[in-house]
Write a protein that holds these residues in place. Sequence first.
Motif, mmCIF file in Angstrom:
data_model
loop_
_atom_site.group_PDB
_atom_site.id
_atom_site.type_symbol
_atom_site.label_atom_id
_atom_site.label_comp_id
_atom_site.label_asym_id
_atom_site.label_seq_id
_atom_site.Cartn_x
_atom_site.Cartn_y
_atom_site.Cartn_z
ATOM 1 N N MET A 228 0.836 -1.185 0.000
ATOM 2 C CA MET A 228 0.000 0.000 0.000
ATOM 3 C C MET A 228 0.876 1.242 0.000
ATOM 4 O O MET A 228 1.525 1.546 0.993
ATOM 5 C CB MET A 228 -0.901 0.031 1.220
ATOM 6 N N THR A 229 0.914 1.937 -1.101
ATOM 7 C CA THR A 229 1.689 3.162 -1.189
ATOM 8 C C THR A 229 0.822 4.289 -1.739
ATOM 9 O O THR A 229 -0.240 4.052 -2.303
ATOM 10 C CB THR A 229 2.918 2.978 -2.106
ATOM 11 N N ILE A 230 1.313 5.487 -1.604
ATOM 12 C CA ILE A 230 0.632 6.659 -2.145
ATOM 13 C C ILE A 230 0.869 6.694 -3.650
ATOM 14 O O ILE A 230 1.978 6.471 -4.124
ATOM 15 C CB ILE A 230 1.181 7.939 -1.490
ATOM 16 N N THR A 231 -0.170 6.981 -4.400
ATOM 17 C CA THR A 231 -0.051 7.121 -5.849
ATOM 18 C C THR A 231 0.501 8.502 -6.178
ATOM 19 O O THR A 231 0.014 9.509 -5.663
ATOM 20 C CB THR A 231 -1.430 6.950 -6.528
ATOM 21 N N LEU A 232 1.519 8.533 -7.027
ATOM 22 C CA LEU A 232 2.088 9.803 -7.471
ATOM 23 C C LEU A 232 1.531 10.141 -8.842
ATOM 24 O O LEU A 232 1.679 9.369 -9.779
ATOM 25 C CB LEU A 232 3.618 9.715 -7.521
ATOM 26 N N SER A 233 0.888 11.309 -8.943
ATOM 27 C CA SER A 233 0.331 11.720 -10.226
ATOM 28 C C SER A 233 1.376 12.514 -10.995
ATOM 29 O O SER A 233 2.349 13.004 -10.433
ATOM 30 C CB SER A 233 -0.947 12.531 -10.030
ATOM 31 N N SER A 234 1.154 12.674 -12.293
ATOM 32 C CA SER A 234 2.073 13.427 -13.145
ATOM 33 C C SER A 234 2.140 14.866 -12.653
ATOM 34 O O SER A 234 1.118 15.417 -12.261
ATOM 35 C CB SER A 234 1.574 13.391 -14.581
ATOM 36 N N PRO A 235 3.262 15.505 -12.593
ATOM 37 C CA PRO A 235 4.593 15.113 -13.020
ATOM 38 C C PRO A 235 5.380 14.338 -11.960
ATOM 39 O O PRO A 235 6.537 14.027 -12.162
ATOM 40 C CB PRO A 235 5.274 16.445 -13.316
ATOM 41 N N LEU A 236 4.742 14.003 -10.832
ATOM 42 C CA LEU A 236 5.441 13.310 -9.762
ATOM 43 C C LEU A 236 5.667 11.824 -10.049
ATOM 44 O O LEU A 236 6.503 11.194 -9.411
ATOM 45 C CB LEU A 236 4.661 13.440 -8.448
ATOM 46 N N ALA A 237 4.918 11.275 -10.984
ATOM 47 C CA ALA A 237 4.962 9.834 -11.239
ATOM 48 C C ALA A 237 6.351 9.343 -11.635
ATOM 49 O O ALA A 237 6.731 8.232 -11.275
ATOM 50 C CB ALA A 237 3.941 9.455 -12.303
ATOM 51 N N ASP A 238 7.116 10.151 -12.353
ATOM 52 C CA ASP A 238 8.473 9.754 -12.735
ATOM 53 C C ASP A 238 9.404 10.172 -11.598
ATOM 54 O O ASP A 238 9.943 11.264 -11.584
ATOM 55 C CB ASP A 238 8.882 10.429 -14.052
ATOM 56 N N ARG A 239 9.606 9.279 -10.646
ATOM 57 C CA ARG A 239 10.344 9.575 -9.419
ATOM 58 C C ARG A 239 11.799 9.946 -9.667
ATOM 59 O O ARG A 239 12.429 10.585 -8.829
ATOM 60 C CB ARG A 239 10.257 8.341 -8.528
ATOM 61 N N ASP A 240 12.356 9.584 -10.793
ATOM 62 C CA ASP A 240 13.739 9.914 -11.096
ATOM 63 C C ASP A 240 13.904 11.303 -11.712
ATOM 64 O O ASP A 240 15.020 11.774 -11.886
ATOM 65 C CB ASP A 240 14.352 8.868 -12.037
ATOM 66 N N ARG A 241 12.809 11.983 -12.032
ATOM 67 C CA ARG A 241 12.894 13.302 -12.665
ATOM 68 C C ARG A 241 12.791 14.455 -11.673
ATOM 69 O O ARG A 241 12.917 15.608 -12.062
ATOM 70 C CB ARG A 241 11.786 13.446 -13.704
ATOM 71 N N TRP A 242 12.539 14.163 -10.410
ATOM 72 C CA TRP A 242 12.370 15.248 -9.456
ATOM 73 C C TRP A 242 12.846 14.812 -8.072
ATOM 74 O O TRP A 242 12.988 13.634 -7.797
ATOM 75 C CB TRP A 242 10.915 15.711 -9.390
ATOM 76 N N THR A 243 13.061 15.784 -7.227
ATOM 77 C CA THR A 243 13.413 15.534 -5.832
ATOM 78 C C THR A 243 12.542 16.410 -4.945
ATOM 79 O O THR A 243 12.187 17.528 -5.332
ATOM 80 C CB THR A 243 14.902 15.797 -5.561
ATOM 81 N N ALA A 244 12.218 15.905 -3.797
ATOM 82 C CA ALA A 244 11.407 16.669 -2.848
ATOM 83 C C ALA A 244 12.264 17.543 -1.946
ATOM 84 O O ALA A 244 11.739 18.368 -1.196
ATOM 85 C CB ALA A 244 10.565 15.712 -2.000
ATOM 86 N N ALA A 245 13.568 17.384 -2.040
ATOM 87 C CA ALA A 245 14.475 18.136 -1.170
ATOM 88 C C ALA A 245 14.255 19.641 -1.330
ATOM 89 O O ALA A 245 14.218 20.158 -2.440
ATOM 90 C CB ALA A 245 15.925 17.777 -1.485
ATOM 91 N N GLY A 246 14.089 20.305 -0.214
ATOM 92 C CA GLY A 246 13.969 21.755 -0.220
ATOM 93 C C GLY A 246 12.552 22.284 -0.222
ATOM 94 O O GLY A 246 12.320 23.413 0.192
ATOM 95 N N TRP A 247 11.574 21.496 -0.665
ATOM 96 C CA TRP A 247 10.206 22.022 -0.675
ATOM 97 C C TRP A 247 9.193 21.081 -0.032
ATOM 98 O O TRP A 247 8.033 21.431 0.150
ATOM 99 C CB TRP A 247 9.742 22.365 -2.093
ATOM 100 N N CYS A 248 9.608 19.913 0.344
ATOM 101 C CA CYS A 248 8.695 18.911 0.902
ATOM 102 C C CYS A 248 8.147 19.357 2.256
ATOM 103 O O CYS A 248 8.914 19.685 3.166
ATOM 104 C CB CYS A 248 9.433 17.584 1.046
ATOM 105 N N PRO A 249 6.827 19.352 2.430
ATOM 106 C CA PRO A 249 6.254 19.760 3.720
ATOM 107 C C PRO A 249 6.641 18.813 4.854
ATOM 108 O O PRO A 249 6.745 19.241 6.001
ATOM 109 C CB PRO A 249 4.746 19.763 3.475
#
Length: 165
Positions: free
Chosen positions: A1-22
């Motif tokens: 059971m994981t959280i679904t990532l919608s576009s543009p988050l779905a491609d986990r290798d194209r982005w990082t949450a560092a710096g803006w993740c709540p």
Amino acid sequence: MTITLSSPLADRDRWTAAGWCPLERTLDLIGTRSAMTLLREVFYGGSRFDDLARRAGVTPAVAAQRLRQLVDGGLLERRPYREPGHRTRHGYALTPKGHALFPILVALLRFGDELPREHETHLALTHAGCGEPIVPQVRCAAGHVVPAAEAVASIAWPDATEPAR
């Protein structure tokens, strides 16, 4: 059971949450044992510096640093008080933002109940109105209980456009 990532988050290798993740911002503020135990003590009714430090099991230096961070982060406010014959001192109280941490505290307490412990006693947290145990739940704004598998993460850009990469 994981959280679904919608576009543009779905491609986990194209982005990082560092710096803006709540979650990171929250952990930067409350993610230490000392911060959480000091908050626990304020939720339990503590307000005075010496009592908070002693009950949280931290040194005065650590308590001073963490309490300053919690005040600066808007979770606690300093309130002056004066005992007869003594100078004015400051106590600490939860702000509305601090009260918003209650569900997190409940979730951590309940999770901790499931961890191995040295003795059988545990903290019973119940509803004063009916006596039933308090349970943490994640719900949507419509009131539905939402497990992780039904959660969808998406980005809401302030100006409705994706920032440049």
